[in-house]
Motif scaffolding. Structure first.
Motif, PDB file in Angstrom:
ATOM      1  N   UNK A   1      -1.608   1.004 -13.284  1.00  0.00           N
ATOM      2  CA  UNK A   1      -0.314   0.931 -13.947  1.00  0.00           C
ATOM      3  C   UNK A   1       0.766   1.146 -12.904  1.00  0.00           C
ATOM      4  N   UNK A   2       1.794   0.293 -12.933  1.00  0.00           N
ATOM      5  CA  UNK A   2       2.945   0.451 -12.048  1.00  0.00           C
ATOM      6  C   UNK A   2       4.205   0.384 -12.888  1.00  0.00           C
ATOM      7  N   UNK A   3       5.097   1.340 -12.676  1.00  0.00           N
ATOM      8  CA  UNK A   3       6.386   1.352 -13.370  1.00  0.00           C
ATOM      9  C   UNK A   3       7.470   1.399 -12.311  1.00  0.00           C
ATOM     10  N   UNK A   4       8.390   0.445 -12.401  1.00  0.00           N
ATOM     11  CA  UNK A   4       9.556   0.456 -11.524  1.00  0.00           C
ATOM     12  C   UNK A   4      10.755   0.031 -12.345  1.00  0.00           C
ATOM     13  N   UNK A   5      11.719   0.912 -12.416  1.00  0.00           N
ATOM     14  CA  UNK A   5      12.881   0.645 -13.240  1.00  0.00           C
ATOM     15  C   UNK A   5      12.473   0.562 -14.693  1.00  0.00           C
ATOM     16  N   UNK A   6      12.820  -0.537 -15.333  1.00  0.00           N
ATOM     17  CA  UNK A   6      12.447  -0.709 -16.740  1.00  0.00           C
ATOM     18  C   UNK A   6      11.306  -1.714 -16.904  1.00  0.00           C
ATOM     19  N   UNK A   7      10.584  -1.992 -15.815  1.00  0.00           N
ATOM     20  CA  UNK A   7       9.483  -2.958 -15.824  1.00  0.00           C
ATOM     21  C   UNK A   7       8.148  -2.253 -15.604  1.00  0.00           C
ATOM     22  N   UNK A   8       7.195  -2.563 -16.479  1.00  0.00           N
ATOM     23  CA  UNK A   8       5.850  -2.003 -16.393  1.00  0.00           C
ATOM     24  C   UNK A   8       4.878  -3.134 -16.079  1.00  0.00           C
ATOM     25  N   UNK A   9       3.994  -2.908 -15.122  1.00  0.00           N
ATOM     26  CA  UNK A   9       2.960  -3.873 -14.772  1.00  0.00           C
ATOM     27  C   UNK A   9       1.606  -3.197 -14.864  1.00  0.00           C
ATOM     28  N   UNK A  10       0.692  -3.860 -15.558  1.00  0.00           N
ATOM     29  CA  UNK A  10      -0.697  -3.414 -15.628  1.00  0.00           C
ATOM     30  C   UNK A  10      -1.515  -4.521 -14.984  1.00  0.00           C
ATOM     31  N   UNK A  11      -2.324  -4.146 -13.993  1.00  0.00           N
ATOM     32  CA  UNK A  11      -3.002  -5.163 -13.180  1.00  0.00           C
ATOM     33  C   UNK A  11      -4.358  -4.667 -12.695  1.00  0.00           C
ATOM     34  N   UNK A  12      -5.315  -5.591 -12.668  1.00  0.00           N
ATOM     35  CA  UNK A  12      -6.616  -5.257 -12.088  1.00  0.00           C
ATOM     36  C   UNK A  12      -6.418  -4.952 -10.611  1.00  0.00           C
ATOM     37  N   UNK A  13      -7.111  -3.949 -10.125  1.00  0.00           N
ATOM     38  CA  UNK A  13      -6.957  -3.514  -8.730  1.00  0.00           C
ATOM     39  C   UNK A  13      -7.323  -4.605  -7.730  1.00  0.00           C
ATOM     40  N   UNK A  14      -8.279  -5.461  -8.053  1.00  0.00           N
ATOM     41  CA  UNK A  14      -8.670  -6.509  -7.104  1.00  0.00           C
ATOM     42  C   UNK A  14      -7.511  -7.461  -6.827  1.00  0.00           C
ATOM     43  N   UNK A  15      -6.607  -7.641  -7.768  1.00  0.00           N
ATOM     44  CA  UNK A  15      -5.468  -8.531  -7.551  1.00  0.00           C
ATOM     45  C   UNK A  15      -4.467  -7.943  -6.572  1.00  0.00           C
TER      46      UNK A  15
END
Length: 123
Positions: free
Chosen positions: A67-81
């Motif tokens: 999980x990555x949160x920066x500002x008002x944007x959240x990204x959920x991503x597989x670690x391999x990517x």
């Protein structure tokens, strides 16, 4: 983002189904967070920190999904990517990648976490 929470009372397991395009968020919630209140508290803390200091990136790295949160944007991503960012934008893996990463606003994400906490505490 639409989610459905399912409880298997016989096995004590919890499942998450999501709308198309947010499957990775459902997997992250089910597999990386689950019923672990310590991890749920970590997510709440990251959300609070992101609101307090929006220019700084906040990361909660999981075993397979982060999980990555920066500002008002959240990204959920597989670690391999995260290790394969140099792939061509028009790659043959674009469809696969669409199931391996998802973005949403912090308000929607916070609502999801609150719904998950409510689901876990209701019988």
């Amino acid at each position: 983002m639409e989610f459905e929470f399912i409880r298997n009372t016989l096995m004590g397991e919890y499942y998450v189904k999501s709308s198309m395009g947010h499957e990775i968020v459902a997997r992250w919630l089910q597999e990386e967070i689950g019923k672990d209140w310590q991890k749920i508290d970590q997510v709440d803390h990251l959300i609070h920190e992101a609101r307090t200091n929006p220019q700084q990136e906040k990361v909660l790295e999981g075993c397979e999904i982060s999980l990555t949160i920066q500002g008002d944007e959240v990204t959920v991503q597989e670690n391999v990517l995260a290790h394969d960012q140099e792939m061509d934008v028009d790659s043959e893996f674009d469809f696969y990648d669409s199931e391996s990463t998802a973005n949403c606003g912090i308000e929607d994400f916070e609502d999801l976490i609150e719904q998950w906490k409510t689901f876990l505490t209701t019988k």
